[in-house]
Design a protein around this motif. Sequence first.
Motif, PDB file in Angstrom:
ATOM      1  N   HIS A   1       7.884   6.749 -15.549  1.00  0.00           N
ATOM      2  CA  HIS A   1      10.209   5.980 -15.961  1.00  0.00           C
ATOM      3  C   HIS A   1       9.430   4.212 -14.596  1.00  0.00           C
ATOM      4  O   HIS A   1       9.417   3.055 -15.054  1.00  0.00           O
ATOM      5  N   LEU A   2       8.927   4.767 -14.036  1.00  0.00           N
ATOM      6  CA  LEU A   2       8.578   4.023 -12.951  1.00  0.00           C
ATOM      7  C   LEU A   2       7.361   2.556 -12.846  1.00  0.00           C
ATOM      8  O   LEU A   2       7.938   1.041 -13.046  1.00  0.00           O
ATOM      9  N   LEU A   3       6.397   3.148 -13.548  1.00  0.00           N
ATOM     10  CA  LEU A   3       5.487   1.558 -14.211  1.00  0.00           C
ATOM     11  C   LEU A   3       5.984   1.804 -15.643  1.00  0.00           C
ATOM     12  O   LEU A   3       5.707   0.314 -15.751  1.00  0.00           O
ATOM     13  N   GLU A   4       6.547   1.482 -16.443  1.00  0.00           N
ATOM     14  CA  GLU A   4       7.330   1.183 -17.179  1.00  0.00           C
ATOM     15  C   GLU A   4       8.601   0.336 -17.156  1.00  0.00           C
ATOM     16  O   GLU A   4       8.660  -0.165 -17.601  1.00  0.00           O
ATOM     17  N   THR A   5       9.472   0.305 -15.626  1.00  0.00           N
ATOM     18  CA  THR A   5      10.256  -0.255 -15.817  1.00  0.00           C
ATOM     19  C   THR A   5      10.761  -0.950 -14.109  1.00  0.00           C
ATOM     20  O   THR A   5      11.472  -2.106 -14.585  1.00  0.00           O
ATOM     21  N   ILE A   6       9.730  -0.627 -12.760  1.00  0.00           N
ATOM     22  CA  ILE A   6      10.190  -1.675 -11.857  1.00  0.00           C
ATOM     23  C   ILE A   6       9.684  -2.795 -12.776  1.00  0.00           C
ATOM     24  O   ILE A   6       8.971  -3.606 -12.752  1.00  0.00           O
ATOM     25  N   GLU A   7      10.168  -4.203 -11.665  1.00  0.00           N
ATOM     26  CA  GLU A   7      10.271  -5.381 -11.937  1.00  0.00           C
ATOM     27  C   GLU A   7       8.867  -5.818 -11.510  1.00  0.00           C
ATOM     28  O   GLU A   7       9.341  -5.219  -9.889  1.00  0.00           O
ATOM     29  N   LEU A   8       8.001  -7.012 -11.694  1.00  0.00           N
ATOM     30  CA  LEU A   8       7.008  -6.814 -10.595  1.00  0.00           C
ATOM     31  C   LEU A   8       7.176  -7.989 -10.169  1.00  0.00           C
ATOM     32  O   LEU A   8       6.279  -9.564 -10.705  1.00  0.00           O
ATOM     33  N   THR A   9       8.168  -9.003  -9.415  1.00  0.00           N
ATOM     34  CA  THR A   9       8.303  -8.979  -8.850  1.00  0.00           C
ATOM     35  C   THR A   9       6.933 -10.100  -7.837  1.00  0.00           C
ATOM     36  O   THR A   9       6.962  -9.160  -7.070  1.00  0.00           O
ATOM     37  N   PRO A  10       6.304 -11.188  -7.887  1.00  0.00           N
ATOM     38  CA  PRO A  10       5.385 -11.390  -7.043  1.00  0.00           C
ATOM     39  C   PRO A  10       6.168 -12.136  -5.847  1.00  0.00           C
ATOM     40  O   PRO A  10       7.069 -12.541  -5.523  1.00  0.00           O
ATOM     41  N   ARG A  11       5.184 -11.440  -4.814  1.00  0.00           N
ATOM     42  CA  ARG A  11       5.478 -11.676  -2.845  1.00  0.00           C
ATOM     43  C   ARG A  11       4.789 -12.931  -2.738  1.00  0.00           C
ATOM     44  O   ARG A  11       5.021 -13.573  -1.813  1.00  0.00           O
ATOM     45  N   THR A  12       3.430 -12.714  -2.715  1.00  0.00           N
ATOM     46  CA  THR A  12       2.893 -14.109  -2.610  1.00  0.00           C
ATOM     47  C   THR A  12       1.795 -14.375  -3.626  1.00  0.00           C
ATOM     48  O   THR A  12       2.136 -13.562  -4.608  1.00  0.00           O
ATOM     49  N   GLU A  13       1.074 -15.061  -4.140  1.00  0.00           N
ATOM     50  CA  GLU A  13       0.146 -15.528  -5.193  1.00  0.00           C
ATOM     51  C   GLU A  13      -0.435 -14.482  -5.580  1.00  0.00           C
ATOM     52  O   GLU A  13      -1.252 -13.593  -6.389  1.00  0.00           O
ATOM     53  N   HIS A  14      -0.552 -13.370  -4.661  1.00  0.00           N
ATOM     54  CA  HIS A  14      -2.023 -12.031  -5.040  1.00  0.00           C
ATOM     55  C   HIS A  14      -1.274 -10.772  -5.597  1.00  0.00           C
ATOM     56  O   HIS A  14      -1.802  -9.972  -6.031  1.00  0.00           O
TER      57      HIS A  14
ATOM     58  N   ALA B   1       0.790  -0.913  -0.002  1.00  0.00           N
ATOM     59  CA  ALA B   1       0.031   0.206   0.045  1.00  0.00           C
ATOM     60  C   ALA B   1       1.116   1.077   0.059  1.00  0.00           C
ATOM     61  O   ALA B   1       0.508   2.452  -1.030  1.00  0.00           O
ATOM     62  N   LEU B   2       2.003   1.322   0.553  1.00  0.00           N
ATOM     63  CA  LEU B   2       3.009   2.217   0.647  1.00  0.00           C
ATOM     64  C   LEU B   2       3.633   2.901  -0.661  1.00  0.00           C
ATOM     65  O   LEU B   2       3.595   3.735  -0.812  1.00  0.00           O
ATOM     66  N   GLY B   3       3.680   1.371  -1.438  1.00  0.00           N
ATOM     67  CA  GLY B   3       4.703   1.737  -2.623  1.00  0.00           C
ATOM     68  C   GLY B   3       3.804   2.040  -4.008  1.00  0.00           C
ATOM     69  O   GLY B   3       4.639   3.252  -4.333  1.00  0.00           O
ATOM     70  N   LYS B   4       2.062   1.903  -3.697  1.00  0.00           N
ATOM     71  CA  LYS B   4       1.488   2.267  -4.377  1.00  0.00           C
ATOM     72  C   LYS B   4       1.121   3.435  -4.176  1.00  0.00           C
ATOM     73  O   LYS B   4       1.076   4.104  -5.886  1.00  0.00           O
ATOM     74  N   VAL B   5       0.797   4.456  -3.184  1.00  0.00           N
ATOM     75  CA  VAL B   5       0.627   5.421  -2.406  1.00  0.00           C
ATOM     76  C   VAL B   5       1.859   5.993  -3.569  1.00  0.00           C
ATOM     77  O   VAL B   5       1.998   7.186  -4.392  1.00  0.00           O
ATOM     78  N   LEU B   6       2.722   5.802  -3.085  1.00  0.00           N
ATOM     79  CA  LEU B   6       4.344   6.574  -3.550  1.00  0.00           C
ATOM     80  C   LEU B   6       4.043   6.706  -4.725  1.00  0.00           C
ATOM     81  O   LEU B   6       4.413   7.744  -5.404  1.00  0.00           O
ATOM     82  N   LEU B   7       3.804   5.049  -5.348  1.00  0.00           N
ATOM     83  CA  LEU B   7       4.066   5.420  -7.245  1.00  0.00           C
ATOM     84  C   LEU B   7       3.966   6.886  -7.694  1.00  0.00           C
ATOM     85  O   LEU B   7       3.039   7.453  -8.815  1.00  0.00           O
ATOM     86  N   ALA B   8       2.215   6.427  -7.631  1.00  0.00           N
ATOM     87  CA  ALA B   8       1.121   7.793  -7.903  1.00  0.00           C
ATOM     88  C   ALA B   8       0.759   8.712  -7.592  1.00  0.00           C
ATOM     89  O   ALA B   8       0.442   9.984  -8.370  1.00  0.00           O
ATOM     90  N   CYS B   9       2.059   9.420  -6.328  1.00  0.00           N
ATOM     91  CA  CYS B   9       1.470  10.401  -5.969  1.00  0.00           C
ATOM     92  C   CYS B   9       3.003  11.516  -6.015  1.00  0.00           C
ATOM     93  O   CYS B   9       3.049  12.426  -6.165  1.00  0.00           O
ATOM     94  N   THR B  10       4.156  10.845  -6.683  1.00  0.00           N
ATOM     95  CA  THR B  10       5.133  11.030  -7.227  1.00  0.00           C
ATOM     96  C   THR B  10       5.021  12.142  -8.738  1.00  0.00           C
ATOM     97  O   THR B  10       3.920  12.121  -9.377  1.00  0.00           O
ATOM     98  N   ASP B  11       5.630  12.699  -9.110  1.00  0.00           N
ATOM     99  CA  ASP B  11       5.684  13.266 -10.855  1.00  0.00           C
ATOM    100  C   ASP B  11       5.490  12.894 -11.485  1.00  0.00           C
ATOM    101  O   ASP B  11       6.183  11.507 -11.331  1.00  0.00           O
ATOM    102  N   PRO B  12       4.625  13.158 -12.757  1.00  0.00           N
ATOM    103  CA  PRO B  12       4.604  11.784 -13.761  1.00  0.00           C
ATOM    104  C   PRO B  12       5.660  11.286 -13.812  1.00  0.00           C
ATOM    105  O   PRO B  12       5.345  10.671 -14.876  1.00  0.00           O
ATOM    106  N   ALA B  13       6.816  12.247 -14.238  1.00  0.00           N
ATOM    107  CA  ALA B  13       7.867  11.719 -14.843  1.00  0.00           C
ATOM    108  C   ALA B  13       8.796  10.574 -14.779  1.00  0.00           C
ATOM    109  O   ALA B  13       9.022   9.403 -15.059  1.00  0.00           O
ATOM    110  N   THR B  14       8.657  11.287 -13.063  1.00  0.00           N
ATOM    111  CA  THR B  14       9.225   9.243 -12.459  1.00  0.00           C
ATOM    112  C   THR B  14       8.112   8.436 -12.636  1.00  0.00           C
ATOM    113  O   THR B  14       8.695   7.139 -12.554  1.00  0.00           O
ATOM    114  N   ARG B  15       7.142   8.774 -12.487  1.00  0.00           N
ATOM    115  CA  ARG B  15       5.807   7.804 -12.133  1.00  0.00           C
ATOM    116  C   ARG B  15       5.675   7.398 -13.818  1.00  0.00           C
ATOM    117  O   ARG B  15       6.107   5.729 -12.915  1.00  0.00           O
TER     118      ARG B  15
END
Length: 253
Positions: free
Chosen positions: A155-168, A139-153
């Motif tokens: 870039h992160l949406l395109e590049t962060i690795e979506l490695t799962p931590r759980t099946e959800h 939840a913390l990460g999603k808020v930080l990702l959503a509310c950072t500046d548009p360019a950073t957001r």
Amino acid sequence: MATEKSGTVGKALGLLTLLGDYPEGATAGQIADAVGYPFSTAYRLLNTLVETGFAGYDRREKRYRLGLRIYQLGQKVAHHRGFEGAAVPILQRLTDLTGESSILAVLDDDRFLTVHKVDGPQFRTTTDPGDRGPLHTSALGKVLLACTDPATREHLLETIELTPRTEHSITDRAELRRQIDQVRRRGWAGQQEENDIGMAAVAVPVLSASDRLVAAVALAAPIFRADQEALQAHLPDLRRAAATLALELPLRA
């Protein structure tokens, strides 16, 4: 060779110490003049510090500042020595009011960095000050990702690795974008068993008076106590805590 390495380390540490005297940042030229190094030497050392996270660089202002890695190490030391920063009393009041664990985090490159936390009365959270975690599962990460500046957001949406931590955990980039858009619209994020099995959390941004992202604050609980829907009942308290934190926390560069 050993002397050369020692000298290089000493020079780099000297630059770090000097950067601490420039809270608004300094150009490579200013740093070179202040320490008396050739510009090429100062520039090379500064970029090495940026690459390792010990310094940050603002491309718009062309200024260097201390990086979050310094802050991370400092938080580790402060935590182990029992130090409680200005934010902790606010988190403590939030936990006392809600009965759930509260966590404060900031954006650190492509992760969130835990700054402070206060455990709830019946369980211990799975993060400590200085820990870094993924943006897409928390939840913390999603808020930080959503509310950072548009360019950073973007870039992160395109590049962060979506490695799962759980099946959800989110593993689809389109779904992540959909959820981040939703967070931006409603002003809060939630997760249930996406980061840790048996845990839920909700988070809101800590924003400056000019709506610039400062941090994110969350409430977390084991789902046998409060699932994500139950935690949403505490959103008014969470938002009040975020508003108070915005007055206490310095605006990060």
